[in-house]
Design an enzyme around this catalytic site. Structure first.
Site, PDB file in Angstrom:
ATOM      1  CG  PHE A  30     -79.554  16.522 -15.551  1.00  0.00           C
ATOM      2  CD1 PHE A  30     -79.775  15.662 -14.495  1.00  0.00           C
ATOM      3  CD2 PHE A  30     -78.796  16.069 -16.618  1.00  0.00           C
ATOM      4  CE1 PHE A  30     -79.258  14.374 -14.487  1.00  0.00           C
ATOM      5  CE2 PHE A  30     -78.267  14.795 -16.627  1.00  0.00           C
ATOM      6  CZ  PHE A  30     -78.500  13.942 -15.564  1.00  0.00           C
ATOM      7  N   GLY A  55     -72.421  22.250 -15.084  1.00  0.00           N
ATOM      8  CA  GLY A  55     -72.721  23.613 -14.722  1.00  0.00           C
ATOM      9  C   GLY A  55     -72.976  23.880 -13.239  1.00  0.00           C
ATOM     10  CE1 TYR A  63     -72.173  12.531 -19.644  1.00  0.00           C
ATOM     11  CE2 TYR A  63     -72.872  14.802 -19.559  1.00  0.00           C
ATOM     12  CZ  TYR A  63     -72.938  13.517 -19.071  1.00  0.00           C
ATOM     13  OH  TYR A  63     -73.751  13.213 -18.001  1.00  0.00           O
ATOM     14  CB  SER A  68     -79.008  24.862 -20.461  1.00  0.00           C
ATOM     15  OG  SER A  68     -79.859  23.846 -19.974  1.00  0.00           O
ATOM     16  CG  ASN A 112     -79.646  16.634 -20.149  1.00  0.00           C
ATOM     17  OD1 ASN A 112     -79.982  17.494 -19.337  1.00  0.00           O
ATOM     18  ND2 ASN A 112     -78.842  16.899 -21.177  1.00  0.00           N
ATOM     19  CB  ALA A 170     -70.152  21.497 -19.043  1.00  0.00           C
ATOM     20  CG  ASN A 219     -82.847  20.584 -20.236  1.00  0.00           C
ATOM     21  OD1 ASN A 219     -83.799  20.276 -20.944  1.00  0.00           O
ATOM     22  ND2 ASN A 219     -81.653  20.037 -20.376  1.00  0.00           N
ATOM     23  CB  SER A 254     -73.812  23.745 -30.384  1.00  0.00           C
ATOM     24  OG  SER A 254     -74.282  22.431 -30.713  1.00  0.00           O
ATOM     25  CG  LEU A 286     -78.253  24.674 -15.509  1.00  0.00           C
ATOM     26  CD1 LEU A 286     -78.369  26.179 -15.658  1.00  0.00           C
ATOM     27  CD2 LEU A 286     -76.795  24.242 -15.606  1.00  0.00           C
TER      28      LEU A 286
END
Length: 357
Positions: free
Chosen positions: A112, A85, A313, A173, A110, A61, A175, A239, A114
């Site tokens: 971001f 996501g 990724y 996440s 990162n 993802a 973030n 993870s 979401l």
């Protein structure tokens, strides 16, 4: 063709801001006709989640947040693709810049937060590809300003399960403030119960997966594994990115940026957590190994730590799409060299040793 062009394109992409380069890549993939990869070696097939995966190498993802290029990505040879996501309402995420390459470490940071076009947009895109071949799943989260985060996960599940093979509940996440708090036992128990109920009420066969953090205490992992088993979670994804910063990072200035660290430095801690998880669940709950997969050797280690499937990724940023084929060829060679009929014969064989790091 795409893989062959990457060495020429990479210097141009890496001159751009990392997020801008990524957006251009997704746009280009979305416009291209789906390539037809060669058939996978039969020894790579994996039977898991009630489906036959042609190979165990998936896209994690975060790469295709808006489900704009799922078919093109499957065409690169991935055995499955996880989009998202996704959160219910559109949200911009954190201020830019918010993604940073650490080339000396083969890593990415990162934050971001979401960023998402929202549930309605992603549902429409996934509905449009209904009936096409390929295993596609979706990662779901909660809006940053939500007053009922559990309801956000339920809404995403109910809307998406008709169009995907699996839904990954992302409570890890780093973030989105407070999101990792949902890994606590009481919250997680209710969350998973409601998500599974939403899936069942829709009559869908989509599997429910749970993605966890690499930097939790082992007693917290004990509770998560027990809750996942009790609530019928069909796989654990181990993870997400880490908030830790290993002391041996070379890009010391960039390492000070806040956010989740992924790529090669995540491999060791994520693989330890994967092995620790396998020791707790064994064959009862399949595992998806994520974090630092950038070679066939890394993927093989994840499998021997307990993974039935692996995802990558960050390595694509540096290695390009040709990496997918190289990993698959290397895995097939390892299976045959060690006398196995398939990947399943080796899952978890080194878990005890790898759990100690």
């Amino acid at each position: 063709m795409i893989a062959a062009a990457f060495p020429l394109v990479r210097p141009l992409l890496h001159r751009l801001d990392a997020e801008r380069a990524h957006d251009l890549t997704i746009r280009a993939l979305a416009m291209l006709p789906r390539p037809s990869p060669a058939a996978d070696d039969p020894c790579l097939a994996v039977e898991v989640l009630g489906r036959r995966f042609p190979n165990p190498v998936g896209l994690a993802a975060g790469f295709d947040k808006g489900a704009r290029a799922a078919d093109a990505l499957l065409g690169l040879g991935f055995g499955f693709v996880e989009v998202g996501g996704v959160v219910p309402r559109p949200q911009p995420g954190n201020p830019k810049p918010r993604v940073f390459r650490l080339p000396g470490d083969r890593a990415v940071i990162n934050r971001f937060g979401l960023n998402s076009e929202g549930l309605a947009v992603v549902v429409e895109r996934l509905r449009d590809r209904s009936g096409r071949p390929g295993i596609v799943g979706v990662n779901i989260g909660a809006n940053k300003e939500s007053t009922d985060r559990l309801a956000d996960y339920v809404a995403c599940t109910a809307a998406l399960v008709p169009y995907v093979s699996f839904v990954t509940v992302n409570v890890s996440s780093p973030n989105t403030p407070g999101l990792r708090d949902l890994q606590g036992e009481a919250f997680l128990d209710e969350l998973l119960a409601r998500v599974v109920a939403a899936r069942d009420e829709g009559g869908s066969r989509a599997a429910i997966l749970l993605k966890i953090a690499p930097d939790m205490a082992l007693d917290a992992l004990d509770a998560i594994c027990e809750t996942a088993r009790r609530r019928g979670v069909e796989a654990l994804v181990v993870s997400n990115t880490t908030v830790d910063r290993p002391a041996n990072l070379r890009e010391t200035t960039l390492a000070r940026e806040t956010g989740g660290l992924s790529g090669r430095p995540l491999f060791a801690p994520a693989t330890r957590m994967l092995a620790q998880t396998w020791l707790r669940v064994g064959d009862a709950i399949p595992l998806v190994g994520v974090g630092g997969v950038d070679s066939a050797e890394a993927a093989w280690t994840k499998i021997r730590a307990g993974a039935s499937l692996v995802q990558l990724y960050s390595a694509l940023v540096y290695e390009g799409p040709g990496l997918v084929g190289r990993i698959k060829r290397g895995l097939a060679e390892r299976v045959r060299a060690e006398g196995g009929a398939g990947i399943g014969a080796f899952i978890g064989h080194d878990a005890r040793a790898l759990a100690e790091g």
